[in-house]
Design an enzyme around this catalytic site. Structure first.
Site, short mmCIF file in Angstrom:
data_model
loop_
_atom_site.label_atom_id
_atom_site.label_comp_id
_atom_site.label_asym_id
_atom_site.label_seq_id
_atom_site.Cartn_x
_atom_site.Cartn_y
_atom_site.Cartn_z
N VAL A 694 -35.63 -4.58 49.45
CA VAL A 694 -36.45 -3.37 49.39
C VAL A 694 -35.79 -2.32 50.27
O VAL A 694 -35.42 -2.58 51.41
CB VAL A 694 -37.89 -3.65 49.86
CG1 VAL A 694 -38.73 -2.39 49.76
CG2 VAL A 694 -38.51 -4.76 49.02
N ASP A 818 -50.02 -14.65 44.30
CA ASP A 818 -49.24 -14.69 45.55
C ASP A 818 -49.89 -13.79 46.60
O ASP A 818 -49.22 -12.98 47.24
CB ASP A 818 -47.80 -14.26 45.27
CG ASP A 818 -46.85 -14.66 46.42
OD1 ASP A 818 -47.27 -15.48 47.27
OD2 ASP A 818 -45.73 -14.14 46.47
#
Length: 995
Positions: A694, A818
């Site tokens: 990221v 998740d």
């Protein structure tokens, strides 16, 4: 034929057939989900349903007249078939999972008088036909999801006495036609997102009204005078709105009113000076958090009030002496005003005071010795005033006290010995006064003490050994006093201690051995004393320590190398007698000020070790000069080479065929994919996990976005840092799942996906940038102090609302799979967004139950037990994971920790609660004044992590329970056994600046 008749009479049937009402109820039963088996005795072996669970019949006619299935966990649409029970007068399905919309044909229940559908999952608009029920007296639809306007037909109810629509999604404004229901006794519309509007003056026509609740309804404008016409009104709640203007004098004509709540508005002007004598029944008045001014009317204080909340206004003048005569007064909260003068001498002598908060005013004089005469005083908050004199000796017997804050006054004299040892006090704050004398040995009796703040006084003598008996002590702040002697050896027994601040005293001697046992210590400040000896190596084993100041003492010897094990934000060892080499980790310029004033201390920092051989230093100077010259040449050549390569790279990049990039946008964009690509370098990496890296990309317009670049190939991994488990998951599928999921949904608590960008070899996802990163990173780092209780509570509500949207408002529903603290991102105001939908799945819409997955997706410590061994996934799996996140917020601990052994966080919490109690579970960084609300959040987390999926609440139910924690902090009053008593309260001072 004759033979058959003979056999029939010879052998009659063994069972009787179920009557028609029973058959109707059998069909009703089939329309409900019944996980708890409440319908188990609804069988056709009876002749009537009168003995069935929840069914009541008329004793004479044996017809069904009441059905009560409250709190049974049943689900399904409302069964209009019930209207065929002609004698039915009462239906209660409170607190279940009744869903869908209410049927329009409910008007056929002609005899229905009592209809309770509160705390369910009903949606749609309110049926206009409800008003056609001729006998309906009680209608409770609280805590559902009804939307739209209140139907105009609701003004035509014939016999309705109670209407409750609290906690729905109704919009529009509160209609004036409700003033036509002349029979109405209770009108409850609180906590709806109405459009801004005024209180309809027509409500003054409801002369039978006893309860009017319009809190948090976005009301604006003044309170109409017509409210004063409600002579039978006992409870008026207009709090949490934007009402303005003065409080009308007509309100003092409410002769039957018991409680008035107008807090958190924008009301201005003075309280009515006269007329209060009409309100002889008034027990609670709460006009706090407005802009009221003037003096407190003496006539008001002459009433027999139970609770008076005038805090956060601009009242001035004295507190009327008549307040001391009230025989019911248990709550007096006047903080953050401009009140002055002395307190009434007999305050508390006639009143069962529980809570007194006078903070942030201009009161002076002594504390009335009578405050605890009734033996019920729990909280005494008087900070930021000009009180003086001693603490009354009578307070030594006030066993009920739990919180005492007398800081920032002019108190003096010795603290009574018994006062130190009050057994239930968990916060004692005497900071910034002129108290003298010693800490009495009786402090050993203060077994519940968590925070002891006595800084900036004139305390003297030794700190008693008994201080080490306080096993719950978290904060001991005693700086700027005149304590002498050495630190007591028993202080190392304080296993919960997080802060020890005794700087600027006259302490001497060596630090006690056994410092390693202070495992939770994160601040140690003993500066400006006369301590001596070596700095103990044991301090280096305190893994949570991030603030260490031992400056201005007489420590000698070397600095222990073990200090390099610490992650310190502050290190100050200056002005001691230390010698030897500085540990390499701290031999840097940024730590220089922390070592000054130690002549024998050496390190590679300019200004230290000036006694070195000057010729040797001269050689070093020439060597350094040579190195710098060489480095400068290399740097110049490198810059020229880099510039040439960069130009070549830019030319090559411009030569790329732009048509190979596929851009899919989900919002209006102010940037192109090429602007994003320019930012994809290692300097901009802000995170990395099992699915990719990221980057933070700062665009030309100054805005920032987050870019996830997915790995180019399939990857089977357990990410060692985050604990992600994704066996066999192809990241191309993750890209598609994220695009399909986030591209279609819009919610304030779901991270926004701006666009996706892909080629054959590269896939990018561009999100809104979250400045505060993930909850997991912040909560489990040395920045966790930023997450105080209000912030953690807000994060839990935000995340729950995001998941509730996925589970209940998306069609078909979406399971995240998740949920974890690292996938909850925080914006600049610590608002929470649910993120990372790479493994999200759409729930099977066929209704065939949980879908079985071929792989496990999720993270260690968050995976629901049944998912791990059955691979069946549904919303209950997300709820378990969210429960673990709640436990993280409450405990401050990781979901999996070597300290737990073979347990995870859920099992550790359950075991510790059983064996040691609640105080060993809660995060010591959280202010203990919020303990009640924190425990409620803990209970919700334990409910969500129930081993049996059926026992876990839905996410919509979780949101409601979380919101109730916030609602329950508002002050109310209840009637019980003829006496008025608080059944919940808010410590308002802890929400303001005076805390």
């Amino acid at each position: 034929m004759l033979l058959l008749l003979f056999l029939f009479f010879l052998c009659p049937p063994l069972t009787l057939s179920l009557n028609q009402e029973g058959l109707y109820l059998q069909r009703v039963k089939l329309g409900f989900d019944d996980p708890n088996g409440v319908f188990s005795n609804w069988n056709d072996r009876n002749d009537t349903p009168c003995d069935w669970y929840g069914v009541t019949c008329d004793s004479a006619t044996r017809s069904v007249n009441s059905i009560d299935l409250s709190n049974t966990n049943i689900g399904g649409p409302f069964p209009s078939l019930l209207c065929r029970l002609r004698s039915l007068t009462s239906v209660s399905l409170y607190n279940n999972s009744i869903n869908s919309t209410l049927p329009a044909d409910l008007y056929t229940c002609q005899n229905l008088e009592h209809l309770v559908l509160a705390q369910n999952l009903l949606t749609g608009t309110l049926p206009q036909t409800l008003a056609q029920l001729p006998n309906l007296k009680y209608l409770d639809l609280t805590g559902n999801n009804f939307s739209g306007d209140i139907p105009e037909s609701f003004g035509s109810f014939r016999r309705l006495e109670a209407l409750s629509l609290v906690g729905n999604l109704l919009d529009g404004t509160i209609p004036s036609f409700l003033g036509n229901i002349s029979t109405l006794k209770q009108l409850n519309l609180s906590y709806n997102p109405f459009s801004p509007g005024r209180i309809p003056p027509e409500l003054g026509n409801l002369t039978n009204l006893e309860i009017l609740w319009l809190s948090d309804c976005d009301l604006v404008g003044p309170i109409p005078d017509s409210i004063g016409q409600l002579k039978r009104l006992t409870d008026l709640d207009l709090a949490l709105n934007n009402l303005n203007g003065p409080i009308p004098s007509s309100l003092t004509e409410l002769s039957s009113v018991i409680q008035i709540e107008l807090y958190n508005n924008s009301l201005t002007g003075n309280l009515p000076v006269t007329g209060w004598s009409n309100m002889t029944a008034l027990r609670l008045l709460d006009v706090s958090m407005n802009e009221l001014n003037g003096t407190i009317p003496d006539e008001l204080c002459s009433l027999q009030l139970g609770s008076l909340n005038l805090y956060q206004n601009q009242f001035e003048g004295n507190l009327p002496k008549s307040i001391a005569k009230s025989p019911y007064l248990y709550e007096l909260r006047l903080f953050q005003n401009r009140l002055t003068g002395e307190l009434p001498k007999n305050l508390g002598k006639n009143s069962p005071l529980n809570f007194v908060d006078l903070s942030s005013n201009q009161f002076f004089g002594e504390i009335p010795a009578t405050l605890c005469d009734k033996g019920e005083l729990e909280e005494l908050l008087m900070i930021y005033n000009s009180f003086s004199g001693n603490i009354p000796a009578s307070f030594s017997k006030c066993q009920s006290l739990t919180r005492v804050r007398l800081a920032n006054n002019n108190f003096s004299g010795e603290v009574p010995a018994g006062f130190w040892g009050l057994p239930h006090v968990f916060l004692l704050d005497l900071t910034d006064n002129s108290f003298s004398g010693e800490i009495a040995k009786t402090i050993a009796g203060a077994t519940n003490l968590s925070a002891l703040s006595i800084s900036k006084n004139n305390f003297t003598g030794n700190i008693p050994d008994e201080i080490g008996w306080l096993e719950n002590l978290v904060d001991f702040s005693g700086s700027n006093n005149q304590f002498t002697g050495s630190l007591p050896a028993s202080i190392v027994n304080l296993g919960q201690l997080g802060k020890l601040d005794l700087h600027n005293n006259e302490l001497s001697g060596e630090l006690p051995s056994g410092m390693h046992s202070l495992k939770k210590l994160n601040e140690l400040n003993l500066a400006d004393n006369g301590l001596s000896g070596n700095i103990p190596e044991e301090i280096g084993s305190l893994s949570g320590l991030n603030y260490l100041d031992l400056s201005g003492n007489r420590f000698s010897g070397n600095i222990p190398l073990e200090l390099q094990n610490l992650k310190l934000n502050q290190l100050n060892l200056s002005n001691n007698h230390l010698s030897g080499d500085i540990p390499p980790l701290y031999a840097r310029e940024i730590y220089k000020n922390g070592f000054l004033g130690n002549p024998g201390l050496c390190g590679d920092i300019a200004g230290l070790c000036d006694s070195r051989d000057e010729s040797k230093n001269l050689g070093y100077v020439w060597l350094l000069r040579s190195i710098f010259i060489l480095a400068g040449l290399v740097f110049i050549v490198g810059v020229v080479w880099f510039y040439w390569k960069y130009r070549s790279f830019k030319k090559a990049k411009r030569a790329i065929d732009k048509s190979k990039w596929t851009l899919m946008s989900f919002h209006k964009l102010g940037f192109s994919e090429y602007e994003i690509l320019d930012c994809l370098n290692e300097d901009n990496v802000i995170g990395s996990g099992s699915s990719g890296k990221v980057y933070k990309a700062v665009l030309s317009n100054g805005e920032a976005v987050a870019v996830k670049k997915l790995w180019q190939c399939s990857k089977t991994a357990v990410d060692q840092e985050s604990g992600d488990v994704e066996k066999g998951q192809i990241h191309d599928d993750g890209f598609e799942a994220e695009v399909d999921t986030l591209g279609k949904i819009r919610h304030k608590n779901i991270v926004r996906l701006w666009c996706s960008c892909s080629t054959k070899d590269c896939k990018l996802l561009v999100y809104e940038y979250m400045p505060n990163g993930s909850l997991g990173d912040l909560l489990h780092s040395n920045k966790s102090g930023l997450l105080d209780w209000p912030t953690r509570y807000k994060i839990s509500v935000d995340a729950a609302e995001g998941l509730s949207y996925l589970h209940h408002d998306c069609v078909p529903p979406i399971v995240h799979r998740d949920v974890k603290s690292n996938n909850i991102l925080l914006d600049g105001d610590f608002g929470a967004r649910v993120a990372d939908f790479g493994v999200a799945k759409v729930v099977d819409a066929s209704g065939k139950g949980p879908k079985s997955m071929s792989v496990i997706a999720g993270s260690c410590g968050y995976i629901a037990p049944e998912y791990a061994y059955t691979l069946r996934v549904n919303e209950k799996s997300d709820i378990y994971s969210f429960g673990v996140v709640i436990l993280e917020l409450v405990t401050g601990r990781l979901p999996v920790d070597p300290e737990f052994g073979e347990k995870d966080l859920v099992k550790w919490v359950c075991t510790t609660l059983d064996q040691k109690g609640i105080d060993h579970v809660l995060d010591p960084k959280l202010d203990s004044c919020f303990k009640e609300e924190i425990c409620k959040l803990l209970n919700i987390g334990l409910l969500c992590t129930s081993p049996l999926p059926i026992n876990r609440p839905s996410m919509r139910r979780v949101v409601k329970m979380l919101q109730e924690i916030g609602v329950e902090k508002q002050p109310k009053i209840a009637q019980k056994d003829g006496k008025l008593s608080p059944y919940y309260y808010e410590d308002a001072s802890d929400q303001g600046s005076v805390a």
